[in-house]
Write a protein that holds these residues in place. Structure first.
Motif, PDB file in Angstrom:
ATOM      1  N   UNK A 116      84.682  27.270   9.943  1.00 58.90           N
ATOM      2  CA  UNK A 116      84.935  27.423   8.506  1.00 58.90           C
ATOM      3  C   UNK A 116      83.914  28.357   7.868  1.00 58.90           C
ATOM      4  N   UNK A 117      82.645  28.224   8.266  1.00 63.38           N
ATOM      5  CA  UNK A 117      81.600  29.097   7.717  1.00 63.38           C
ATOM      6  C   UNK A 117      81.830  30.549   8.135  1.00 63.38           C
ATOM      7  N   UNK A 118      82.206  30.753   9.388  1.00 64.60           N
ATOM      8  CA  UNK A 118      82.417  32.111   9.896  1.00 64.60           C
ATOM      9  C   UNK A 118      83.652  32.732   9.256  1.00 64.60           C
ATOM     10  N   UNK A 119      84.737  31.977   9.135  1.00 63.41           N
ATOM     11  CA  UNK A 119      85.937  32.490   8.473  1.00 63.41           C
ATOM     12  C   UNK A 119      85.629  32.944   7.052  1.00 63.41           C
ATOM     13  N   UNK A 120      84.836  32.130   6.356  1.00 63.45           N
ATOM     14  CA  UNK A 120      84.509  32.444   4.959  1.00 63.45           C
ATOM     15  C   UNK A 120      83.659  33.704   4.865  1.00 63.45           C
ATOM     16  N   UNK A 121      82.621  33.798   5.720  1.00 65.43           N
ATOM     17  CA  UNK A 121      81.774  34.982   5.597  1.00 65.43           C
ATOM     18  C   UNK A 121      82.488  36.234   6.099  1.00 65.43           C
ATOM     19  N   UNK A 122      83.389  36.079   7.051  1.00 67.29           N
ATOM     20  CA  UNK A 122      84.222  37.214   7.437  1.00 67.29           C
ATOM     21  C   UNK A 122      85.048  37.672   6.246  1.00 67.29           C
ATOM     22  N   UNK A 123      85.514  36.704   5.434  1.00 64.66           N
ATOM     23  CA  UNK A 123      86.215  37.050   4.202  1.00 64.66           C
ATOM     24  C   UNK A 123      85.332  37.777   3.216  1.00 64.66           C
ATOM     25  N   UNK A 124      84.047  37.381   3.158  1.00 66.03           N
ATOM     26  CA  UNK A 124      83.081  38.074   2.299  1.00 66.03           C
ATOM     27  C   UNK A 124      82.954  39.531   2.736  1.00 66.03           C
ATOM     28  N   UNK A 125      82.765  39.742   4.015  1.00 69.59           N
ATOM     29  CA  UNK A 125      82.607  41.111   4.518  1.00 69.59           C
ATOM     30  C   UNK A 125      83.881  41.930   4.289  1.00 69.59           C
ATOM     31  N   UNK A 126      85.023  41.316   4.519  1.00 72.28           N
ATOM     32  CA  UNK A 126      86.282  42.029   4.285  1.00 72.28           C
ATOM     33  C   UNK A 126      86.417  42.395   2.814  1.00 72.28           C
ATOM     34  N   UNK A 127      85.974  41.495   1.930  1.00 72.08           N
ATOM     35  CA  UNK A 127      86.018  41.774   0.495  1.00 72.08           C
ATOM     36  C   UNK A 127      85.106  42.911   0.088  1.00 72.08           C
ATOM     37  N   UNK A 128      84.076  43.176   0.896  1.00 68.62           N
ATOM     38  CA  UNK A 128      83.165  44.296   0.638  1.00 68.62           C
ATOM     39  C   UNK A 128      83.635  45.583   1.326  1.00 68.62           C
ATOM     40  N   UNK A 129      84.823  45.524   1.900  1.00 69.07           N
ATOM     41  CA  UNK A 129      85.415  46.720   2.489  1.00 69.07           C
ATOM     42  C   UNK A 129      85.188  46.906   3.965  1.00 69.07           C
ATOM     43  N   UNK A 130      84.596  45.912   4.637  1.00 64.24           N
ATOM     44  CA  UNK A 130      84.307  46.043   6.057  1.00 64.24           C
ATOM     45  C   UNK A 130      85.587  45.897   6.870  1.00 64.24           C
ATOM     46  N   UNK A 131      85.816  46.849   7.772  1.00 65.93           N
ATOM     47  CA  UNK A 131      86.984  46.835   8.640  1.00 65.93           C
ATOM     48  C   UNK A 131      86.546  47.000  10.091  1.00 65.93           C
ATOM     49  N   UNK A 132      87.502  46.885  10.996  1.00 68.93           N
ATOM     50  CA  UNK A 132      87.211  47.066  12.422  1.00 68.93           C
ATOM     51  C   UNK A 132      86.553  48.422  12.651  1.00 68.93           C
ATOM     52  N   UNK A 133      85.483  48.423  13.419  1.00 70.91           N
ATOM     53  CA  UNK A 133      84.754  49.653  13.722  1.00 70.91           C
ATOM     54  C   UNK A 133      83.620  49.963  12.768  1.00 70.91           C
ATOM     55  N   UNK A 134      83.607  49.347  11.577  1.00 67.07           N
ATOM     56  CA  UNK A 134      82.490  49.540  10.652  1.00 67.07           C
ATOM     57  C   UNK A 134      81.256  48.818  11.191  1.00 67.07           C
ATOM     58  N   UNK A 135      80.078  49.255  10.749  1.00 64.04           N
ATOM     59  CA  UNK A 135      78.848  48.630  11.193  1.00 64.04           C
ATOM     60  C   UNK A 135      78.247  47.744  10.105  1.00 64.04           C
ATOM     61  N   UNK A 136      77.653  46.640  10.559  1.00 64.36           N
ATOM     62  CA  UNK A 136      76.957  45.692   9.688  1.00 64.36           C
ATOM     63  C   UNK A 136      75.581  45.442  10.296  1.00 64.36           C
TER      64      UNK A 136
END
Length: 656
Positions: A116-136
């Motif tokens: 649940x924590x990982x799903x949520x933070x993945x949603x945070x990153x996606x909301x900031x425009x992060x997509x496959x291949x982008x770097x974090x």
């Protein structure tokens, strides 16, 4: 340079395929089969993970010497670490135990809760425009958010790069410019036994120094720190956010299917000079190798607790705090503390007792620190360690004295094993899940299946058993190893693949004995190992040389009973310099600390009249190191002035 080796996949004579005592269905047959038929061996191992599209091909040799594993497979690493265990009905099993000796608290996450924590933070990153291949980029202390951020990036198919929180802004800036991330994830700071370390000023300074503009910084706010995300918001054109505020409004993100050959992470390792070397790990072969290693090397699976006492900033933390235990469905332990001082030398034994740890993996440095503070292991008697069955050690060579001390105190197998940031998992080990082989003090035991190891001389010819030489690995490397260096296949080739034809050059020296056991003796370049941290003495020399009083310098790594190695600087001053030695030492320590960070542990500085050199101008660092370590040495015939060595001996080896 020609290797003089058979480039085929037959097991080498000096490898440990014939290790004494190997059972028919144990190590030796597995090792031989992995080299004879890697296609079948690794396709079988691929069944240990879940695929969206299962691979039909194990090895793609079309780009040799850059090989690819499982080129037709698709999967998601985060799914393999979390979702599949929940789907199998194990959602209530413990996934992650966070134990903070700094805060005096613990927290356990089940697989359901961690997902649940990982799903949520993945949603945070996606909301900031992060997509496959982008770097974090992840710049975090040892807190659950570090694990969550890594798995969240992997969930989106994004590429994470974890930077150890102790590194200075200059080092972080270099990684920002190389990886070019869309987002940096950080925290208010980290905690040490006697101080706190503010992270946000470091991040702000790194952003200011970097040429690449980062769009977003996400901050996990912690109590007790002076700075917050809000005060930096907008600086350097970057939006700064509070982790919890973003998470409260985020929608959970599902796993994105990626090619097995797509990058999972970049992990920077110390090069000698120039730009940082970003080791690239792919998704598919990484998952397969780690799943195989958990079963066959560490013998850990569901319902068992593995504690890797490392940091997520290093490869050991990536592989065996975060990914491998979770892929295997085991429980992993994240420890925020030290082996001594939080509060005493019984800290490790307290954690192992309280959380019923089955397997502990740490560095020799930690054991030496515990032994120094508690030589009789008296504090161990206060804890119940009956569940602990194996101690694995890696990071630098395990000296026989510490090996014997740990074995006596714990009365369990102490397994030294050897690997590198580049390989991502063990090159040599005692494969406890396949077959427990006899243990030899000072040896990392035998090559792991998949690694075709050989010892060669400077011309690439294989040397006889017992003779020291360069340790090389015949290509192709097995799954889970580096696929390239970020942004530069050419640099990957020149750094590792072109020194000995058909081989990966480890940069380590050692020998194989008559039983096929491998002994690692040290580095063949100027990268030293300080408390498990690989650091470049060349980089330190560049920093020392910037001081206005320094004419020339050499930094060497000398043996240290606690830390493995420590850097020592030898400087020649410019004519007319009136600066005192102690003032100079303070200046140089500060310079190295600011540029590399406190992990360099650069404290020792000697002023010398001259440095020993060849007539071509090469400083004889190896000879200096041999003298300092008390080893036998031969002064090269090409030395410019033999008297320089004589003058250095009392400084390099007090009493010499």
């Amino acid at each position: 340079m020609s290797s003089g080796l058979d480039a085929g996949n037959e097991a080498p004579d000096t490898a440990a395929a014939t290790a004494a005592g190997a059972a028919e269905d144990g190590y030796a047959p597995s090792y031989a089969r992995s080299l004879r038929d890697p296609e079948a061996f690794w396709l079988e191992a691929a069944s240990l993970v879940d695929w969206d599209t299962a691979p039909q091909q194990a090895l793609d040799e079309s780009g040799a010497p850059l090989y690819r594993w499982f080129p037709d497979g698709y999967l998601n690493t985060s799914y393999n670490a979390l979702d599949r265990h929940v789907a199998a009905g194990r959602g209530d099993a413990d996934a992650l135990i966070y134990d903070s000796a700094m805060l005096g608290t613990t927290r356990t996450y089940t697989y359901n809760q961690l997902l649940a924590e990982v799903e949520t933070f993945a949603g945070v990153l996606r909301g900031l425009g992060v997509e496959a291949g982008d770097r974090v980029i992840i710049y975090l202390p040892m807190i659950p958010q570090a694990v969550i951020a890594m798995l969240a990036a992997a969930r989106l198919g994004a590429i994470h790069s974890v930077v150890f929180g102790g590194f200075a802004p200059k080092e972080l800036a270099a990684r920002i410019d190389d990886a070019r991330p869309a987002v940096v994830v950080t925290a208010s700071g980290g905690m040490e036994p006697k101080r706190t370390v503010e992270y946000l000023p470091n991040v702000a300074d790194a952003l200011a120094a970097a040429d690449h503009r980062v769009n977003h910084v996400v901050v996990a706010e912690r109590d007790g720190f002076a700075h917050t995300a809000q005060e930096y918001n907008g600086a350097h054109g970057t939006a700064w956010h509070d982790w919890d505020e973003l998470a409260a409004g985020a929608s959970p993100a599902g796993p994105v299917s990626v090619a097995a050959t797509d990058p999972l992470y970049i992990l920077y390792t110390s090069g000698t000079t120039g730009a940082p070397k970003g080791v690239v790990r792919d998704n598919g072969s990484h998952a397969v190798a780690l799943a195989w290693s958990m079963r066959n090397i560490y013998d850990v699976g569901p319902g068992q607790v593995m504690w890797t006492a490392s940091d997520v900033g290093w490869v050991v933390g990536h592989s065996y705090i975060v990914y491998a235990p979770l892929i295997a469905g085991a429980t992993t332990l994240l420890y925020e503390g030290k082996p001594v001082g939080t509060p005493d030398a019984g800290a490790f034994w307290r954690v192992a007792d309280e959380h019923r740890v089955d397997v502990l993996f740490t560095a020799p440095t930690a054991l030496r620190a515990i032994r120094k503070a508690d030589p009789d292991a008296a504090l161990m008697a206060d804890y119940d360690l009956s569940v602990l069955r194996t101690l694995f050690v890696a990071g630098e060579r395990l000296d026989p004295e510490t090996f014997a001390w740990a074995g006596r105190a714990l009365d369990i197998p102490v397994v030294d094993h050897w690997w590198q940031t580049e390989t991502g998992w063990a090159i040599c080990a005692n494969p406890m899940g396949l077959e427990q082989l006899p243990i030899k003090a000072g040896s990392a035991t035998v090559p792991v299946p998949g690694f075709s190891l050989a010892i060669v001389d400077g011309q690439g010819a294989e040397v006889p058993p017992g003779e020291e030489g360069n340790i090389v690995l015949r290509l192709p490397l097995p799954p889970g190893t580096l696929t390239t260096l970020w942004g530069s296949d050419d640099r990957f080739r020149s750094s590792y693949l072109e020194i000995f034809e058909g081989c990966y050059t480890t940069g380590d020296s050692g020998y194989v004995d008559e039983d096929g056991y491998v002994f690692i003796m040290g580095r063949t370049d100027d990268v030293i190992n300080v408390s498990g941290h690989r650091l470049s003495t060349g980089a330190m020399e560049q920093i020392v040389a910037t001081h206005p009083a320094v004419a020339e310098c050499a930094v060497i790594g000398v043996a240290d009973s606690l830390k493995g190695q420590r850097p020592c600087g030898y400087v020649v001053l410019k004519t007319g310099t009136e600066l005192g030695v102690e003032e100079l030492r303070a200046d140089l320590v500060k310079l190295v600390r600011e540029s590399i960070g406190p992990v360099a542990d650069f404290k020792d500085v000697q002023v010398v009249e001259a440095l020993p050199k060849t007539r071509s101008g090469k400083i004889l660092r190896k000879t200096m190191r041999q003298i300092a370590d008390g080893d036998a040495y031969t002064v090269p015939s090409t030395i410019e002035d033999p008297g320089v060595i004589d003058a250095l001996v009392p400084l390099l080896r007090p009493g010499g």
